[in-house]
Write an enzyme that holds these catalytic residues in place. Structure first.
Site, mmCIF file in Angstrom:
data_model
loop_
_atom_site.group_PDB
_atom_site.id
_atom_site.type_symbol
_atom_site.label_atom_id
_atom_site.label_comp_id
_atom_site.label_asym_id
_atom_site.label_seq_id
_atom_site.Cartn_x
_atom_site.Cartn_y
_atom_site.Cartn_z
ATOM 1 N N HIS A 492 -9.204 -26.001 -17.529
ATOM 2 C CA HIS A 492 -10.141 -26.084 -16.333
ATOM 3 C C HIS A 492 -9.839 -25.296 -15.235
ATOM 4 C CE1 HIS A 492 -13.508 -28.274 -14.530
ATOM 5 N NE2 HIS A 492 -13.671 -29.412 -15.361
ATOM 6 N N ASP A 496 -14.667 -23.096 -15.400
ATOM 7 C CA ASP A 496 -15.528 -24.371 -14.858
ATOM 8 C C ASP A 496 -16.488 -24.982 -16.111
ATOM 9 O OD1 ASP A 496 -14.236 -24.551 -12.232
ATOM 10 O OD2 ASP A 496 -15.789 -23.172 -11.521
#
Length: 527
Positions: A492, A496
């Site tokens: 992450h 995204d």
């Protein structure tokens, strides 16, 4: 002629030791990647920074030239000449003249898989002496000088040999072999001759033996004899190991009677004859179990996966793609491949090409987290997970987006075979930017989440294809379709959620419309 060239002809240029003692030769001597030290010279005395001092170099030669083989840090060979007085002056008739190093990967330890030469054999430059197992592959150690293999310090199956540790000794004259019959390497920085007596060695601190209270034997448990072995390694012959494996006998339970406590076949037979059983006996209230030693690749894989799971914020995206057109295309391409003498194209080969093209369309997923910046790679190098009896390997297909399906199929099969043979080279698995793990085709796993292969930022887990009933083109009509599940594990910090979803959308498009990843004509290389 440079000092390094003089060193390689030491037998012919023994009279030129004055030239070798020059300032230029000082740069070639004592320079070792294993120790990280370097030489300085002053007042006729040469010292090695970061290691013990060495005495004056201008000592008379003793006539016996040897080479020592040891494990090193880098991947290239290192040739180093030791000064004439590396051996204590109390040793007569011995002068270790050269030290040869084979540098293996970035590992800090290795195992001896097997020796291809035995003691007394004549060796020539370029001949393979032994095979060494590192954390990721098995590499060959080659001889760099002509001579004879006088002594093997660590035999077949020796475990956890540290970098820089001596594994064998070679000599230039056949008559010198017998002088190393009882040779044992010194634990100090300076080599020790096989003929050195205890009276001539430097005094050492007396060893204090600690006595531990003996425990009462457990009921029905066979007596275990512990053998003292150097470095807590269990030395054993290949025949003894095979016999122990066949009878489920832990080598740690057997006392070896061979040199340096080595376990021989007779020791295993003796252990079984004295009451050692194939299966362990459990005391009341305890369970039976077997301790399986971890290989180097298993240890490294465990550490890397643990680090990845603890330090990378994983999240997971799953998509189902219809593969009917993909299966149909494969059926059309394989006859052409066979007629051209190529390898058959598998579903996994098509998945690799589809993922590579999707990475080219969404390059943010072809990146790594570098703390202060995100590194986005220009090449699409895809690692393919391969499970073998030796452990998990991830050989790499370089520039997969630019290669045809025939080339990808050929490379995948070659690399998978090398992985199964435990013969991958560093260039076969390094430099990957994205990883694919397929448990669907081989094992029928419907869907799973894989752990990211650090320092990459994503890994794609491919599940099996299954037949489903789906609505047809008209109301009240139904048809069958094959769907494959693909789950991407994302970092992450780099990817995204919307970016990961964009990649899977592109990947699904290539899978469901595969004509965009293959040429319709019958060319030799598809894609």
């Amino acid at each position: 002629m440079s000092a390094a060239q003089l060193l390689r002809h030491s037998r012919k240029l023994r009279s030129l030791h004055i030239a070798i003692d020059s300032e230029r030769s000082a740069l070639a001597s004592y320079f070792s990647a294993a120790s990280g030290s370097f030489p300085t010279k002053g007042n006729g005395v040469e010292r090695r920074i970061g290691s013990p001092k060495f005495p004056l170099r201008n000592q008379p030669r003793k006539g016996l030239e040897t080479s020592k083989l040891s494990l090193g840090l880098n991947r290239s060979y290192t040739y180093r000449r030791s000064p004439d007085n590396c051996i204590p002056n109390t040793i007569s008739g011995l002068n270790v003249d050269r030290q040869l190093q084979q540098d293996i990967s970035q590992a800090v330890q290795g195992n001896i898989a097997r020796w291809l030469k035995k003691e007394g054999d004549k060796v020539s430059p370029g001949e393979v002496l032994c095979e060494v197992e590192t954390d990721k592959a098995t590499v060959e150690m080659e001889c760099m000088e002509e001579g004879y293999l006088a002594k093997i310090i660590h035999g077949d199956g020796a475990k956890e040999i540290k970098v820089g540790e001596i594994i064998a000794v070679t000599v230039e004259e056949e008559g010198d072999i017998k002088k190393f019959k009882d040779y044992k390497p010194s634990t100090s920085a300076a080599p020790v001759a096989p003929s050195e007596s205890k009276a001539q060695s430097e005094p050492t601190d007396p060893k204090v033996e600690e006595k531990t209270p003996s425990k009462a034997p457990e009921p029905k448990a066979p007596k275990i004899e512990e053998a003292s072995r150097p470095g807590d390694r269990i030395l054993s012959s290949p025949l003894a190991r095979r016999l122990a494996e066949d009878n489920n006998v832990p080598l740690s339970n057997v006392k070896g009677t061979g040199p340096d406590g080595r376990i021989l076949k007779a020791d295993i037979e003796d252990y079984l004859a004295k009451g050692g059983k194939k299966e362990s006996f459990a005391a009341p209230g305890q369970s039976c179990y077997t301790d399986v030693p971890n290989t180097l690749i298993r240890k490294v894989t465990a550490n890397r996966l643990l680090s990845s799971k603890q330090t990378i914020p994983h999240y997971y995206l799953t998509i189902d793609a219809r593969v009917d057109n993909l299966i149909k295309l494969r059926g059309e391409l394989n006859p052409l491949q066979e007629s051209a003498g190529g390898k058959k194209i598998s579903i996994n080969d098509l998945v690799i090409k589809a993922a590579a093209l999707a990475l080219r369309k969404v390059p943010q997923c072809n990146s790594s987290w570098m703390n202060n910046f995100i590194r986005q790679y220009h090449n699409v190098n895809i690692n393919v997970a391969v499970q073998t009896e030796h452990g998990l390997f991830v050989p790499v297909i370089r520039d997969a987006d630019k290669k045809g399906l025939g080339t990808i199929a050929e490379e995948v099969k070659q690399l998978a075979q090398r992985a199964r043979d435990n013969s991958l080279k560093p260039e076969d698995y390094e430099g990957g930017t994205f990883t694919i793990s397929n448990l669907g085709g081989p094992f029928g796993i419907k869907q799973f989440c894989a752990i990211i292969n650090h320092p990459q930022s994503a890994i794609l887990a491919i599940g099996s294809a299954e037949r489903r009933v789906i609505p047809g083109s008209a109301n009240g009509q139904y048809e069958f379709g094959s769907f494959m599940s693909a789950t991407m594990s994302c970092d992450h910090r780099v990817i995204d959620g919307a970016i990961g979803a964009e990649f899977l959308k592109a990947f699904k498009g290539y899978i469901e419309n595969p004509t965009s990843i293959a040429k319709p004509s019958g060319a030799e290389d598809y894609g």
